[in-house]
Design an enzyme around this catalytic site. Structure first.
Site, mmCIF file in Angstrom:
data_model
loop_
_atom_site.group_PDB
_atom_site.id
_atom_site.type_symbol
_atom_site.label_atom_id
_atom_site.label_comp_id
_atom_site.label_asym_id
_atom_site.label_seq_id
_atom_site.Cartn_x
_atom_site.Cartn_y
_atom_site.Cartn_z
ATOM 1 N N LYS A 11 -70.826 -37.874 43.147
ATOM 2 C CA LYS A 11 -70.544 -39.288 43.399
ATOM 3 C C LYS A 11 -70.681 -39.665 44.880
ATOM 4 O O LYS A 11 -70.777 -38.790 45.751
ATOM 5 C CB LYS A 11 -69.129 -39.594 42.884
ATOM 6 C CG LYS A 11 -68.989 -39.471 41.362
ATOM 7 C CD LYS A 11 -67.590 -39.878 40.909
ATOM 8 C CE LYS A 11 -67.450 -39.833 39.399
ATOM 9 N NZ LYS A 11 -66.104 -40.296 38.955
ATOM 10 N N TYR A 51 -70.833 -46.853 32.928
ATOM 11 C CA TYR A 51 -69.397 -46.775 32.649
ATOM 12 C C TYR A 51 -68.931 -47.887 31.700
ATOM 13 O O TYR A 51 -67.753 -48.252 31.713
ATOM 14 C CB TYR A 51 -68.599 -46.817 33.953
ATOM 15 C CG TYR A 51 -68.481 -45.458 34.639
ATOM 16 C CD1 TYR A 51 -67.867 -44.381 34.002
ATOM 17 C CD2 TYR A 51 -68.944 -45.259 35.936
ATOM 18 C CE1 TYR A 51 -67.733 -43.150 34.629
ATOM 19 C CE2 TYR A 51 -68.814 -44.018 36.574
ATOM 20 C CZ TYR A 51 -68.204 -42.977 35.906
ATOM 21 O OH TYR A 51 -68.056 -41.744 36.522
ATOM 22 N N ASN A 114 -63.462 -39.289 43.087
ATOM 23 C CA ASN A 114 -63.144 -37.930 42.667
ATOM 24 C C ASN A 114 -64.377 -37.028 42.563
ATOM 25 O O ASN A 114 -64.416 -36.083 41.795
ATOM 26 C CB ASN A 114 -62.298 -37.936 41.384
ATOM 27 C CG ASN A 114 -62.997 -38.638 40.246
ATOM 28 O OD1 ASN A 114 -64.131 -39.064 40.375
ATOM 29 N ND2 ASN A 114 -62.319 -38.729 39.117
ATOM 30 N N HIS A 117 -68.824 -36.522 38.237
ATOM 31 C CA HIS A 117 -68.723 -36.952 36.838
ATOM 32 C C HIS A 117 -69.314 -35.865 35.967
ATOM 33 O O HIS A 117 -70.309 -35.247 36.345
ATOM 34 C CB HIS A 117 -69.521 -38.243 36.592
ATOM 35 C CG HIS A 117 -69.849 -38.447 35.134
ATOM 36 N ND1 HIS A 117 -68.952 -38.980 34.249
ATOM 37 C CD2 HIS A 117 -70.945 -38.117 34.402
ATOM 38 C CE1 HIS A 117 -69.499 -38.986 33.033
ATOM 39 N NE2 HIS A 117 -70.707 -38.467 33.105
#
Ligand code: RTP
Ligand code: MG
Length: 140
Positions: A11, A51, A114, A117
């Site tokens: 990401k 998403y 984070n 994915h």
């Protein structure tokens, strides 16, 4: 068990901090092979499509914003039980809850940023791979 493929994204928080090599080292050390990889800058529309399952969630706007704010690296990973295996290597969505040694424990900044994915099931893996790669870009 037969070889399985999963879709991965390194990401924007990871590309910004030049962490793609360190994260790839963890992926490979876990026995997963990177059989396709490219760097792309997602448009807002691409992030919204990717998403879409979360579009009613309160964090959707922020998620789309973050995913399209800087380049990402999209990948196809191959290995035995690759989908579950990669979820283990990634660690929990919230890095504070991630196990020691996982990518998110070591590198994630917070729940939104984070670092990685990974697909959550065979159907989503197939769909996500097809969204980002042509068949001849994947070399197993
Ligand atoms: P991913 O889809 O990115 O692999 O992550 P995941 O399965 O572990 O988590 P998921 O529930 O699918 O959420 C997708 C991404 O949305 C962001 N998120 N933010 N602020 C929040 O409460 C929140 N919750 C989720 C994260 O970037 C998460 O990875
Ligand atoms: Mg998910």
């Amino acid at each position: 068990m037969a070889l399985e493929r999963t879709f991965s994204i390194l990401k924007p928080d990871a590309t910004r901090r030049n962490l793609t090599g360190l994260i790839n080292a963890k992926i490979e050390a876990a026995g997963l092979r990177i059989v396709a990889q490219k760097r792309v800058h997602m448009t807002r529309a691409q992030a919204e499509t990717f998403y879409a399952v979360h579009k009613e969630r309160p964090f959707f706007g922020e998620l789309v914003e973050q995913m399209s704010a800087a380049p990402v690296v999209v990948q196809v990973l191959e290995g035995e039980n690759a989908i579950l295996r990669y979820r283990e290597v990634m660690g929990a969505t919230n890095p504070e809850k991630a196990d020691a040694g996982t990518i998110r424990k070591e590198y994630a900044l917070n729940m939104g940023e984070n670092s990685v994915h990974g697909s959550d099931a065979p159907e989503t893996a197939a769909q996500e791979i097809a969204q980002w790669f042509a068949g001849n870009e994947i070399v197993g």
